[in-house]
Design an enzyme around this catalytic site. Sequence first.
Site, PDB file in Angstrom:
ATOM      1  N   ALA A  54      -2.729  -0.878  -3.221  1.00 22.28           N
ATOM      2  CA  ALA A  54      -3.635   0.218  -2.879  1.00 22.28           C
ATOM      3  C   ALA A  54      -2.848   1.512  -2.818  1.00 22.28           C
ATOM      4  O   ALA A  54      -1.634   1.506  -2.589  1.00 22.28           O
ATOM      5  CB  ALA A  54      -4.318  -0.041  -1.534  1.00 22.28           C
ATOM      6  N   ILE A  83       0.843  -1.191   0.000  1.00 20.98           N
ATOM      7  CA  ILE A  83       0.000   0.000   0.000  1.00 20.98           C
ATOM      8  C   ILE A  83       0.880   1.243   0.000  1.00 20.98           C
ATOM      9  O   ILE A  83       1.964   1.242   0.577  1.00 20.98           O
ATOM     10  CB  ILE A  83      -0.969  -0.004   1.211  1.00 20.98           C
ATOM     11  N   CYS A  84       0.410   2.288  -0.662  1.00 16.98           N
ATOM     12  CA  CYS A  84       1.100   3.570  -0.737  1.00 16.98           C
ATOM     13  C   CYS A  84       2.474   3.362  -1.393  1.00 16.98           C
ATOM     14  O   CYS A  84       2.578   2.720  -2.422  1.00 16.98           O
ATOM     15  CB  CYS A  84       1.172   4.195   0.656  1.00 16.98           C
ATOM     16  N   ASP A  85       3.543   3.879  -0.821  1.00 17.15           N
ATOM     17  CA  ASP A  85       4.851   3.724  -1.459  1.00 17.15           C
ATOM     18  C   ASP A  85       5.311   2.269  -1.491  1.00 17.15           C
ATOM     19  O   ASP A  85       6.159   1.911  -2.313  1.00 17.15           O
ATOM     20  CB  ASP A  85       5.901   4.591  -0.746  1.00 17.15           C
TER      21      ASP A  85
END
Length: 199
Positions: free
Chosen positions: A156, A102-104
């Site tokens: 995500a 998720i994210c980075d």
Amino acid sequence: MKKTILFVILPQYADWEAAYLASAVMMLGQEQYEIKTVSLSRDAVTSIGGFRVVPDYDLGSVPDDYEALILTGGMTWRNEDARQVETLVKECHRKGRVLGGICDAAGFLGTTGVLNDVCHTANDLQDLKQWAGERYTGEEKFVARQAVCDANVITANGTAPMEFAREVLIALQVADKQKIADWYNFHKLGYYTAPLPEM
């Protein structure tokens, strides 16, 4: 014997991204799953929010019999030290286990090549392409959605910890889909607006 879900936490990890998923696993599937953490070493890791966690494992002591590998987002996935996680990621993917980022951390997955053949998302396609360079050839499989699950790979963007948690819960069959939907609706929509759970 409980199945293990491994959370990779690096310095300045996004504690809330891990917390939504881990707490849902323990609320809905504590009899079948356990949560463990892994980092580059066994030294305490401090989150963005200031939580200090002593990892259960370092990269050299990760057990072979885990069920899922979850890469928690944060501020240090672009550091050179993070590249040490790549071998673990590729091994998880090769074995067909649930792999999430998720994210980075989703962007990091792009740098390992595991997103090239699955539908996926991340914070931003252009950033992903620039960061991963020629290791990333999956642009046609990029989907502009909060969270995407394809072939046990879950990604995500950083504004989607709830959607990410839901997709992982479904992939692991932590509970039946209705219970997972009830959990998601309650936490996403709030106490007064979530639909009542089915009896």
